[in-house]
Design a protein around this motif. Structure first.
Motif, PDB file in Angstrom:
ATOM      1  N   ARG A  47       0.580  -1.388   0.044  1.00  0.00           N
ATOM      2  CA  ARG A  47      -0.381  -0.152  -0.283  1.00  0.00           C
ATOM      3  C   ARG A  47       1.243   1.359  -0.421  1.00  0.00           C
ATOM      4  O   ARG A  47       1.012   2.353  -0.954  1.00  0.00           O
ATOM      5  N   LYS A  49       4.073   1.756  -1.793  1.00  0.00           N
ATOM      6  CA  LYS A  49       4.471   2.400  -2.844  1.00  0.00           C
ATOM      7  C   LYS A  49       3.714   2.039  -3.210  1.00  0.00           C
ATOM      8  O   LYS A  49       4.199   3.263  -4.486  1.00  0.00           O
ATOM      9  N   ILE A  50       2.467   1.705  -3.769  1.00  0.00           N
ATOM     10  CA  ILE A  50       1.518   1.598  -4.519  1.00  0.00           C
ATOM     11  C   ILE A  50       1.066   3.783  -3.646  1.00  0.00           C
ATOM     12  O   ILE A  50       0.471   4.420  -5.326  1.00  0.00           O
ATOM     13  N   GLY A  51       0.669   3.913  -2.625  1.00  0.00           N
ATOM     14  CA  GLY A  51       0.602   5.802  -2.256  1.00  0.00           C
ATOM     15  C   GLY A  51       1.887   5.982  -3.067  1.00  0.00           C
ATOM     16  O   GLY A  51       1.315   7.344  -3.113  1.00  0.00           O
ATOM     17  N   GLU A  52       2.792   5.831  -2.805  1.00  0.00           N
ATOM     18  CA  GLU A  52       4.200   6.618  -3.859  1.00  0.00           C
ATOM     19  C   GLU A  52       3.697   6.581  -5.180  1.00  0.00           C
ATOM     20  O   GLU A  52       4.266   8.030  -5.845  1.00  0.00           O
ATOM     21  N   LYS A  53       3.177   5.475  -5.711  1.00  0.00           N
ATOM     22  CA  LYS A  53       3.819   5.928  -7.329  1.00  0.00           C
ATOM     23  C   LYS A  53       2.749   7.214  -7.692  1.00  0.00           C
ATOM     24  O   LYS A  53       2.736   7.718  -8.218  1.00  0.00           O
ATOM     25  N   LEU A  54       1.427   6.730  -6.651  1.00  0.00           N
ATOM     26  CA  LEU A  54       0.192   7.774  -7.177  1.00  0.00           C
ATOM     27  C   LEU A  54       0.243   9.416  -6.859  1.00  0.00           C
ATOM     28  O   LEU A  54      -0.862   9.816  -7.498  1.00  0.00           O
ATOM     29  N   LYS A  55       1.185   9.377  -6.279  1.00  0.00           N
ATOM     30  CA  LYS A  55       1.212  10.694  -6.000  1.00  0.00           C
ATOM     31  C   LYS A  55       2.079  11.481  -6.705  1.00  0.00           C
ATOM     32  O   LYS A  55       2.732  13.383  -6.513  1.00  0.00           O
ATOM     33  N   ARG A  56       2.634  10.928  -7.194  1.00  0.00           N
ATOM     34  CA  ARG A  56       3.962  11.025  -8.226  1.00  0.00           C
ATOM     35  C   ARG A  56       3.256  11.999  -9.624  1.00  0.00           C
ATOM     36  O   ARG A  56       2.472  12.231 -10.587  1.00  0.00           O
TER      37      ARG A  56
END
Length: 56
Positions: A47, A49-56
């Motif tokens: 979760r 890592k996915i959150g980090e990717k979505l914030k980009r």
């Protein structure tokens, strides 16, 4: 992969003619796996890592 396993498990449960006992066994196994601390930790990491990717 998680969706595939969930779908395969759901298909088996819905299509199985093994009866209620087998269904209950599958549900207990699923809950034991999902509630396991290692699984919970891996889910938290995923979760994040996915959150980090979505914030980009």
């Amino acid at each position: 992969m998680k969706k595939f396993l969930l779908g395969a498990g759901l298909g088996y449960v819905l299509g199985a003619k093994a009866g209620r006992g087998r269904y209950e066994q599958l549900v207990r196994t699923y809950r034991r796996v999902v509630d396991h601390p290692m699984v919970q930790g891996a889910a938290g990491v995923a979760r994040a890592k996915i959150g980090e990717k979505l914030k980009r």
